[in-house]
Design a protein around this motif. Structure first.
Motif, mmCIF file in Angstrom:
data_model
loop_
_atom_site.group_PDB
_atom_site.id
_atom_site.type_symbol
_atom_site.label_atom_id
_atom_site.label_comp_id
_atom_site.label_asym_id
_atom_site.label_seq_id
_atom_site.Cartn_x
_atom_site.Cartn_y
_atom_site.Cartn_z
ATOM 1 N N ASN A 12 46.015 47.160 39.676
ATOM 2 C CA ASN A 12 45.051 47.065 40.752
ATOM 3 C C ASN A 12 43.715 46.635 40.156
ATOM 4 O OD1 ASN A 12 46.774 48.027 42.848
ATOM 5 N ND2 ASN A 12 46.550 50.082 42.020
ATOM 6 N N TYR A 13 43.073 45.643 40.746
ATOM 7 C CA TYR A 13 41.854 45.095 40.176
ATOM 8 C C TYR A 13 41.090 44.367 41.273
ATOM 9 C CZ TYR A 13 39.262 43.732 35.950
ATOM 10 O OH TYR A 13 38.318 43.615 34.953
ATOM 11 N N GLU A 14 39.785 44.250 41.105
ATOM 12 C CA GLU A 14 38.979 43.517 42.074
ATOM 13 C C GLU A 14 39.409 42.056 42.106
ATOM 14 O OE1 GLU A 14 34.281 42.548 43.146
ATOM 15 O OE2 GLU A 14 34.824 43.421 41.195
ATOM 16 N N MET A 15 39.557 41.518 43.294
ATOM 17 C CA MET A 15 40.028 40.153 43.466
ATOM 18 C C MET A 15 39.013 39.305 44.241
ATOM 19 S SD MET A 15 42.957 39.653 42.036
ATOM 20 C CE MET A 15 43.944 40.773 41.030
ATOM 21 N N GLY A 74 47.524 26.528 41.478
ATOM 22 C CA GLY A 74 46.906 26.886 40.209
ATOM 23 C C GLY A 74 47.309 28.268 39.747
ATOM 24 N N LEU A 75 46.991 28.564 38.489
ATOM 25 C CA LEU A 75 47.265 29.873 37.911
ATOM 26 C C LEU A 75 46.059 30.327 37.108
ATOM 27 C CD1 LEU A 75 49.363 32.161 37.289
ATOM 28 C CD2 LEU A 75 49.970 30.863 35.233
ATOM 29 N N VAL A 76 45.549 31.504 37.439
ATOM 30 C CA VAL A 76 44.510 32.162 36.654
ATOM 31 C C VAL A 76 44.950 33.604 36.453
ATOM 32 C CG1 VAL A 76 42.644 30.633 37.423
ATOM 33 C CG2 VAL A 76 43.150 32.721 38.722
ATOM 34 N N HIS A 77 44.084 34.423 35.860
ATOM 35 C CA HIS A 77 44.425 35.805 35.548
ATOM 36 C C HIS A 77 43.391 36.742 36.153
ATOM 37 C CE1 HIS A 77 47.186 34.488 32.181
ATOM 38 N NE2 HIS A 77 46.498 33.398 32.452
ATOM 39 N N TYR A 78 43.754 37.971 36.312
ATOM 40 C CA TYR A 78 42.853 38.901 36.986
ATOM 41 C C TYR A 78 41.537 39.096 36.240
ATOM 42 C CZ TYR A 78 44.331 42.636 33.736
ATOM 43 O OH TYR A 78 44.584 43.391 32.613
ATOM 44 N N ARG A 79 41.501 38.791 34.945
ATOM 45 C CA ARG A 79 40.254 38.874 34.187
ATOM 46 C C ARG A 79 39.744 37.518 33.709
ATOM 47 N NH1 ARG A 79 41.522 43.292 29.652
ATOM 48 N NH2 ARG A 79 43.333 41.912 29.455
ATOM 49 N N SER A 89 31.087 36.466 37.331
ATOM 50 C CA SER A 89 31.040 36.943 38.707
ATOM 51 C C SER A 89 32.093 36.230 39.532
ATOM 52 C CB SER A 89 29.659 36.689 39.316
ATOM 53 O OG SER A 89 29.679 36.927 40.713
ATOM 54 N N LEU A 90 32.773 36.981 40.385
ATOM 55 C CA LEU A 90 33.788 36.384 41.243
ATOM 56 C C LEU A 90 33.178 35.450 42.285
ATOM 57 C CD1 LEU A 90 36.225 39.392 41.832
ATOM 58 C CD2 LEU A 90 36.607 37.367 40.411
ATOM 59 N N THR A 91 31.878 35.545 42.480
ATOM 60 C CA THR A 91 31.219 34.646 43.426
ATOM 61 C C THR A 91 30.936 33.277 42.816
ATOM 62 O OG1 THR A 91 29.005 35.423 42.806
ATOM 63 C CG2 THR A 91 30.126 36.594 44.600
ATOM 64 N N ALA A 92 31.123 33.155 41.494
ATOM 65 C CA ALA A 92 30.797 31.903 40.804
ATOM 66 C C ALA A 92 32.037 31.111 40.374
ATOM 67 C CB ALA A 92 29.928 32.198 39.584
ATOM 68 N N ALA A 225 40.470 17.115 34.262
ATOM 69 C CA ALA A 225 39.059 17.498 34.146
ATOM 70 C C ALA A 225 39.003 18.910 33.580
ATOM 71 C CB ALA A 225 38.371 17.446 35.505
ATOM 72 N N GLU A 226 38.070 19.137 32.681
ATOM 73 C CA GLU A 226 37.893 20.458 32.092
ATOM 74 C C GLU A 226 36.699 21.168 32.733
ATOM 75 O OE1 GLU A 226 37.435 19.901 27.901
ATOM 76 O OE2 GLU A 226 39.590 19.759 27.537
ATOM 77 N N VAL A 227 36.872 22.447 32.998
ATOM 78 C CA VAL A 227 35.784 23.277 33.518
ATOM 79 C C VAL A 227 35.667 24.497 32.619
ATOM 80 C CG1 VAL A 227 36.135 22.469 35.882
ATOM 81 C CG2 VAL A 227 37.308 24.531 35.103
ATOM 82 N N ASN A 228 34.712 25.354 32.916
ATOM 83 C CA ASN A 228 34.500 26.537 32.086
ATOM 84 C C ASN A 228 35.598 27.576 32.298
ATOM 85 O OD1 ASN A 228 32.046 25.644 30.913
ATOM 86 N ND2 ASN A 228 30.963 26.210 32.781
ATOM 87 N N TYR A 229 35.899 28.253 31.215
ATOM 88 C CA TYR A 229 36.773 29.428 31.256
ATOM 89 C C TYR A 229 35.863 30.645 31.219
ATOM 90 C CZ TYR A 229 38.868 33.218 28.476
ATOM 91 O OH TYR A 229 39.221 34.436 27.981
ATOM 92 N N VAL A 230 36.021 31.535 32.187
ATOM 93 C CA VAL A 230 35.159 32.719 32.270
ATOM 94 C C VAL A 230 36.007 33.981 32.187
ATOM 95 C CG1 VAL A 230 33.475 33.974 33.651
ATOM 96 C CG2 VAL A 230 33.489 31.482 33.692
ATOM 97 N N HIS A 231 35.694 34.813 31.204
ATOM 98 C CA HIS A 231 36.365 36.108 31.067
ATOM 99 C C HIS A 231 35.458 37.156 31.695
ATOM 100 C CE1 HIS A 231 38.486 39.519 29.369
ATOM 101 N NE2 HIS A 231 39.378 38.720 28.831
ATOM 102 N N MET A 232 35.985 37.900 32.655
ATOM 103 C CA MET A 232 35.159 38.816 33.424
ATOM 104 C C MET A 232 34.744 40.059 32.644
ATOM 105 S SD MET A 232 34.578 37.380 36.226
ATOM 106 C CE MET A 232 35.170 35.905 37.054
#
Length: 255
Positions: A12-15, A74-79, A89-92, A225-232
């Protein structure tokens, strides 16, 4: 353009609040049926949920490939997320407008490459994991997918790669990628003996797939295209650096 970005999670994690674009998928649902009843499970329809302990987030990718109807997946991870910014930030994180604008020119959205500087992708892998499965993967590519072999050898010699199994692909490209990837991993399963592997090393198919992405990209050459990878959360770089040096000195040391 209908896009669905899967957020692979095992807890369970903020989504993200944008539920039209982001879909949390609980991985290994068949192994842990009572853990989460809120997120979509990876065990409906055509699925490999029971393989989660060795396939990691790829069980969510497989589920999306077989069960999600979208123009891009697409595929990303919860963090770990993709973003045009660097804010934790999840808003970004990537939004629908940004995805649509990127896809006007390209076929695949990727995180920026991770650089190992003093190690090749191959040496980095075998210092962190068992060597045999990666060598067997090369054998499978050589025999069954020979047009990918040159790219495989080049990727292994590089010191950078698109890691973490993170991307967003137009559905045509995702189908090509998943068909190729899961066929190779399925053949690898039949050839590698993981009897003596610990829990961490048992996740080999998820680990190996991280390096196979660039092999596939270099061979088929979709527009990317490459974008930033963000670890929460904090990535604990001091701890990672210490483990990296320890593995260089003693390959038996694992993260």
């Amino acid at each position: 353009m209908k896009t669905k970005i899967i957020v692979a999670t095992h807890k369970n994690y903020e989504m993200p609040e944008n539920t039209e674009l982001y879909l949390p998928v609980f991985v290994g649902k068949s192994l842990h049926p009572d853990v989460n009843h809120t997120f979509q499970g990876d065990n409906t329809g055509d699925n490999i949920s029971l393989k989660n302990s060795s396939y990691n987030e790829l069980t969510a990718l497989y589920w999306a490939w077989k069960n999600v109807d979208a123009d891009a997946i697409g595929l990303v991870h919860y963090r770990r997320y993709l973003s045009l910014k660097r804010s934790k930030s999840l808003t970004a994180i990537l939004n629908q407008k940004q995805v649509d604008q990127l896809f006007e020119q390209i076929d695949v959205i990727l995180p920026k490459k991770r650089n190992y500087i003093i190690e090749s992708n191959y040496s980095h892998y075998i210092h962190a994991h068992h060597k045999e499965p990666l060598d067997l993967t090369r054998d499978i590519i050589e025999s069954d997918y020979p047009k990918y072999l040159q790219a495989f050898d080049k990727v292994m010699k590089r010191s950078s790669a698109h890691m973490f199994n993170m991307f967003v692909m137009k559905s045509k490209w995702l189908d090509l990628y998943c068909t190729w990837l899961f066929d190779i991993l399925g053949k690898l399963e039949k050839r590698v003996d993981v009897t003596d592997y610990d829990t961490y090393e048992g996740r080999i198919y998820g680990f190996i797939s991280e390096l196979l992405l660039d092999v596939w990209l270099d061979t088929l050459k979709p527009q990317v295209a490459e974008v930033n990878y963000v670890h929460m959360e904090s990535e604990h770089w001091l701890k990672k650096g210490t483990a990296f040096i320890a593995r260089k000195i003693n390959p038996q040391v694992r993260e």
